[in-house]
Design a protein around this motif. Structure first.
Motif, mmCIF file in Angstrom:
data_model
loop_
_atom_site.group_PDB
_atom_site.id
_atom_site.type_symbol
_atom_site.label_atom_id
_atom_site.label_comp_id
_atom_site.label_asym_id
_atom_site.label_seq_id
_atom_site.Cartn_x
_atom_site.Cartn_y
_atom_site.Cartn_z
ATOM 1 N N SER A 116 0.842 -1.190 0.000
ATOM 2 C CA SER A 116 0.000 0.000 0.000
ATOM 3 C C SER A 116 0.880 1.243 0.000
ATOM 4 O O SER A 116 1.805 1.354 0.807
ATOM 5 C CB SER A 116 -0.916 0.001 1.225
ATOM 6 O OG SER A 116 -1.721 1.157 1.251
ATOM 7 N N ILE A 117 0.604 2.161 -0.922
ATOM 8 C CA ILE A 117 1.347 3.413 -1.018
ATOM 9 C C ILE A 117 0.585 4.473 -0.214
ATOM 10 O O ILE A 117 -0.541 4.836 -0.558
ATOM 11 C CB ILE A 117 1.500 3.867 -2.474
ATOM 12 C CG1 ILE A 117 2.069 2.729 -3.329
ATOM 13 C CG2 ILE A 117 2.379 5.107 -2.553
ATOM 14 C CD1 ILE A 117 3.424 2.233 -2.921
ATOM 15 N N PRO A 118 1.174 4.994 0.868
ATOM 16 C CA PRO A 118 0.454 5.923 1.764
ATOM 17 C C PRO A 118 0.428 7.361 1.245
ATOM 18 O O PRO A 118 1.176 8.212 1.700
ATOM 19 C CB PRO A 118 1.259 5.818 3.069
ATOM 20 C CG PRO A 118 2.648 5.514 2.611
ATOM 21 C CD PRO A 118 2.513 4.680 1.363
ATOM 22 N N THR A 119 -0.427 7.605 0.257
ATOM 23 C CA THR A 119 -0.622 8.968 -0.238
ATOM 24 C C THR A 119 -1.891 9.537 0.392
ATOM 25 O O THR A 119 -2.467 8.937 1.294
ATOM 26 C CB THR A 119 -0.733 8.967 -1.770
ATOM 27 O OG1 THR A 119 -1.824 8.115 -2.151
ATOM 28 C CG2 THR A 119 0.553 8.454 -2.412
ATOM 29 N N THR A 120 -2.343 10.691 -0.103
ATOM 30 C CA THR A 120 -3.589 11.284 0.406
ATOM 31 C C THR A 120 -4.735 10.285 0.308
ATOM 32 O O THR A 120 -5.535 10.124 1.227
ATOM 33 C CB THR A 120 -3.938 12.555 -0.390
ATOM 34 O OG1 THR A 120 -2.822 13.430 -0.341
ATOM 35 C CG2 THR A 120 -5.152 13.243 0.208
ATOM 36 N N VAL A 121 -4.811 9.615 -0.857
ATOM 37 C CA VAL A 121 -5.743 8.496 -1.031
ATOM 38 C C VAL A 121 -4.877 7.255 -1.244
ATOM 39 O O VAL A 121 -4.324 7.067 -2.327
ATOM 40 C CB VAL A 121 -6.679 8.711 -2.238
ATOM 41 C CG1 VAL A 121 -7.612 7.520 -2.384
ATOM 42 C CG2 VAL A 121 -7.469 10.004 -2.079
ATOM 43 N N PRO A 122 -4.694 6.416 -0.215
ATOM 44 C CA PRO A 122 -3.799 5.260 -0.334
ATOM 45 C C PRO A 122 -4.233 4.330 -1.465
ATOM 46 O O PRO A 122 -5.421 4.150 -1.720
ATOM 47 C CB PRO A 122 -3.938 4.561 1.025
ATOM 48 C CG PRO A 122 -4.442 5.617 1.943
ATOM 49 C CD PRO A 122 -5.319 6.507 1.107
ATOM 50 N N PHE A 123 -3.251 3.777 -2.157
ATOM 51 C CA PHE A 123 -3.550 2.807 -3.207
ATOM 52 C C PHE A 123 -2.536 1.680 -3.161
ATOM 53 O O PHE A 123 -1.439 1.835 -2.620
ATOM 54 C CB PHE A 123 -3.563 3.480 -4.585
ATOM 55 C CG PHE A 123 -2.229 4.069 -4.998
ATOM 56 C CD1 PHE A 123 -1.289 3.314 -5.675
ATOM 57 C CD2 PHE A 123 -1.934 5.392 -4.705
ATOM 58 C CE1 PHE A 123 -0.068 3.853 -6.050
ATOM 59 C CE2 PHE A 123 -0.712 5.947 -5.072
ATOM 60 C CZ PHE A 123 0.226 5.168 -5.742
ATOM 61 N N THR A 124 -2.928 0.525 -3.706
ATOM 62 C CA THR A 124 -2.038 -0.628 -3.739
ATOM 63 C C THR A 124 -1.419 -0.753 -5.131
ATOM 64 O O THR A 124 -1.740 0.020 -6.041
ATOM 65 C CB THR A 124 -2.797 -1.926 -3.410
ATOM 66 O OG1 THR A 124 -3.695 -2.228 -4.497
ATOM 67 C CG2 THR A 124 -3.582 -1.795 -2.114
ATOM 68 N N LEU A 125 -0.568 -1.759 -5.272
ATOM 69 C CA LEU A 125 0.063 -2.030 -6.568
ATOM 70 C C LEU A 125 -0.617 -3.189 -7.299
ATOM 71 O O LEU A 125 -0.023 -3.792 -8.184
ATOM 72 C CB LEU A 125 1.552 -2.324 -6.358
ATOM 73 C CG LEU A 125 2.388 -1.175 -5.794
ATOM 74 C CD1 LEU A 125 3.848 -1.583 -5.687
ATOM 75 C CD2 LEU A 125 2.249 0.086 -6.653
ATOM 76 N N GLN A 126 -1.858 -3.492 -6.923
ATOM 77 C CA GLN A 126 -2.592 -4.584 -7.560
ATOM 78 C C GLN A 126 -2.620 -4.443 -9.077
ATOM 79 O O GLN A 126 -2.298 -5.389 -9.799
ATOM 80 C CB GLN A 126 -4.041 -4.607 -7.051
ATOM 81 C CG GLN A 126 -4.308 -5.667 -6.008
ATOM 82 C CD GLN A 126 -5.727 -5.559 -5.480
ATOM 83 O OE1 GLN A 126 -6.240 -4.463 -5.269
ATOM 84 N NE2 GLN A 126 -6.360 -6.668 -5.254
ATOM 85 N N THR A 127 -3.042 -3.283 -9.544
ATOM 86 C CA THR A 127 -3.163 -3.104 -10.996
ATOM 87 C C THR A 127 -1.794 -3.172 -11.670
ATOM 88 O O THR A 127 -1.688 -3.645 -12.798
ATOM 89 C CB THR A 127 -3.853 -1.770 -11.340
ATOM 90 O OG1 THR A 127 -3.267 -0.721 -10.555
ATOM 91 C CG2 THR A 127 -5.335 -1.821 -11.041
ATOM 92 N N PHE A 128 -0.746 -2.727 -10.978
ATOM 93 C CA PHE A 128 0.607 -2.852 -11.519
ATOM 94 C C PHE A 128 0.943 -4.323 -11.748
ATOM 95 O O PHE A 128 1.491 -4.704 -12.789
ATOM 96 C CB PHE A 128 1.620 -2.221 -10.565
ATOM 97 C CG PHE A 128 3.051 -2.433 -10.959
ATOM 98 C CD1 PHE A 128 3.600 -1.769 -12.046
ATOM 99 C CD2 PHE A 128 3.859 -3.304 -10.234
ATOM 100 C CE1 PHE A 128 4.919 -1.970 -12.413
ATOM 101 C CE2 PHE A 128 5.176 -3.506 -10.588
ATOM 102 C CZ PHE A 128 5.710 -2.839 -11.686
ATOM 103 N N GLY A 129 0.592 -5.185 -10.767
ATOM 104 C CA GLY A 129 0.822 -6.615 -10.917
ATOM 105 C C GLY A 129 0.055 -7.203 -12.086
ATOM 106 O O GLY A 129 0.575 -8.028 -12.846
ATOM 107 N N VAL A 130 -1.191 -6.763 -12.251
ATOM 108 C CA VAL A 130 -2.014 -7.240 -13.370
ATOM 109 C C VAL A 130 -1.391 -6.826 -14.698
ATOM 110 O O VAL A 130 -1.252 -7.640 -15.619
ATOM 111 C CB VAL A 130 -3.459 -6.696 -13.256
ATOM 112 C CG1 VAL A 130 -4.248 -6.987 -14.531
ATOM 113 C CG2 VAL A 130 -4.162 -7.300 -12.045
ATOM 114 N N PHE A 131 -0.985 -5.559 -14.807
ATOM 115 C CA PHE A 131 -0.382 -5.073 -16.046
ATOM 116 C C PHE A 131 0.932 -5.793 -16.351
ATOM 117 O O PHE A 131 1.237 -6.092 -17.507
ATOM 118 C CB PHE A 131 -0.140 -3.568 -15.972
ATOM 119 C CG PHE A 131 -1.387 -2.742 -15.855
ATOM 120 C CD1 PHE A 131 -2.518 -3.065 -16.581
ATOM 121 C CD2 PHE A 131 -1.436 -1.627 -15.018
ATOM 122 C CE1 PHE A 131 -3.682 -2.305 -16.474
ATOM 123 C CE2 PHE A 131 -2.585 -0.865 -14.913
ATOM 124 C CZ PHE A 131 -3.710 -1.201 -15.638
ATOM 125 N N CYS A 132 1.715 -6.078 -15.310
ATOM 126 C CA CYS A 132 2.968 -6.806 -15.510
ATOM 127 C C CYS A 132 2.702 -8.221 -16.022
ATOM 128 O O CYS A 132 3.405 -8.715 -16.906
ATOM 129 C CB CYS A 132 3.765 -6.866 -14.210
ATOM 130 S SG CYS A 132 4.623 -5.338 -13.797
#
Length: 196
Positions: A43-59
């Motif tokens: 999980s990337i702790p930005t203003t709105v946290p997001f994961t790298l799930q989609t990055f894994g899918v694209f890879c």
């Protein structure tokens, strides 16, 4: 010699396909399903946290191609559905898929199918890959948002499409675009080492 006769060298060749996938393809497909799971835990702790799930899918799609990448995503979703904690926040189970954000997880599979169909029709050149991933992401957003609105309306009350997009899509467009770019760069560099 008849054209239909298979030579001994062809039978013993590791590249000879006897089933839907070769052993090597199955291994890489399973490996990418695991990588998608690992990415979902980051999980990337930005203003709105997001994961790298989609990055894994694209890879998975960029490295394995449309068909095998789609099956990697399918394996990932099945693992989560049966209770393995492979989804974001180390969650799993059918409840995670049926929850308000479960549509985005199912959307990964639709995204992969869209990528598969586009690259099968137009090839896997770089511009096609970029367009196919972008279209796949839009498909994921669309299905996930419709699912979110349906579940939210059943549990809390109806909301407008702009509100739903503001919560679930708009904050993630730029991060997801960056993830597409990074996935393409990474898979292009690694692709020469992965010959399927």
């Amino acid at each position: 010699m008849s054209k239909n006769v298979v030579t001994e060298s062809e039978i013993s060749s590791p590249e000879t396909k006897k089933g839907f996938f070769t052993t090597k393809e199955l291994v890489f497909t399973a490996l990418m399903a695991v990588i998608i799971a690992v990415c979902s835990w980051i999980s990337i702790p930005t203003t709105v946290p997001f994961t790298l799930q989609t990055f894994g899918v694209f890879c998975a799609l960029g490295l394995l191609g449309g068909k095998k990448g789609t099956f990697a995503v399918l394996v990932y979703i099945i693992l989560g559905a049966v209770g393995v904690p492979v989804f974001a926040g180390f969650s799993g189970g059918i409840g995670a898929l049926l929850g308000s954000t479960g549509g985005y997880i199912v959307g990964f599979l639709l995204s992969a199918i869209a990528y598969w169909l586009i690259t099968k029709a137009f090839g896997d050149k770089l511009p096609v890959m970029i367009i196919a991933m972008a279209v796949g992401l839009i498909v994921c957003y669309a299905f996930g948002t419709i699912w979110f609105m349906y579940v939210y309306a059943r549990n809390t009350g109806s909301i407008g499409i702009i509100t739903a997009l503001g919560w679930c899509v708009f904050p993630f467009i730029i991060p997801d675009a960056i993830k597409i770019a990074c996935a393409i760069i990474l898979t292009k560099r690694l692709g020469k080492y992965v010959k399927l």
